[in-house]
Design a protein around this motif. Sequence first.
Motif: not given
Lengths: 198, 198
Positions: B39-41, B167-173
């Motif tokens: 998970a990135f901001v 937080l507004d995030a970019i989630v990577v699975a």
Amino acid sequence: MGNGFVLVPAREARAMPVAAGARFRIVDVEGQQVCDLFAFVADDVFEYASAEHTRVWIDRLFPRAGEEFVTNRRRPILLFEQDNSPGVHDMLCAACDLIRYRLLGAEEHASCEENLKGVMAELGHDAIETPQPINLFMSVRVEPDGSLTWGPAPTRAGDDVVFQARLDAIVVASACPQDLNEINNFRPSSIGIQLLPG
Amino acid sequence: MGNGFVLVPAREARAMPVAAGARFRIVDVEGQQVCDLFAFVADDVFEYASAEHTRVWIDRLFPRAGEEFVTNRRRPILLFEQDNSPGVHDMLCAACDLIRYRLLGAEEHASCEENLKGVMAELGHDAIETPQPINLFMSVRVEPDGSLTWGPAPTRAGDDVVFQARLDAIVVASACPQDLNEINNFRPSSIGIQLLPG
């Protein structure tokens, strides 16, 4: 104390270049003091000793004497040669930083992360990643339920650990400034780093 | 499967933007499959969910439902809302990468690190750090002597975990491609990621 001995004053850090094959020791000078240790590859500081890669390499939370720390590119960088201490070390916890102390109520406080950035900048490395450190002498016990119990470093004055570099490295030792919990028994003191003869 | 469900095929990864406050779930579609979660901001991808900062935040190896994952700047980024699985997860081990597979004898092999870099590059983020992942459903037991015992993921088809973004995030699975040890029971399969209604 000549002979390559460098005193790292309480709350400060020092960097030392260590050639592949050379040996050095880290000494807890007064006892009950944690040393945050970092090791970067000399010619590419974006490769460094990595806790999460080391755990996979050795299938342990922390190497035993005779085992190696590896980098984020899975290359051995430090051999853990001798442990002349109670053998309690941590590799689970992030370096303390300005935000950590702010959350503990201290607006201005020395930290291992700022210490690290300072000594690396002096060597011309202004932009580095902050690796998860090798927290020598730090007591963080993993309980059966996965919780962590922190305690004071169990070291006595003069306890030391010995490493051999596997790659040309920049080694940074920070005498952890943490005085708001028990890890340094609320009394940060100094650390020694010493290159050993051949 | 409509309704925001994204299938992450075996050995691949997908990224999903998740707004602060939104909830999503990660599903083990067929069972016994590890998901490397990152998970990135959203507006600064150099701030991301960090294992070593999260452990200090919660004093545990892995959060329990109701606890949070924090970033490398010690800000909560994900709330671990529900765990509808056996509750076995890892946050000790680096993502698999090309070097890991080369050391295991596989010259060409998909990896969670390459998967991560690929989907982040598609979003325009060419230079990222590879965080230590949240290894959902991965079984790495810490023994009393500090050694690690790896086993197959104990999940069954349809087990899931639910998170809320802080937080507004970019989630990577990433559906972990590891087929050279037991963690996916030697049969990598797919993962699902699904945004949940308000």
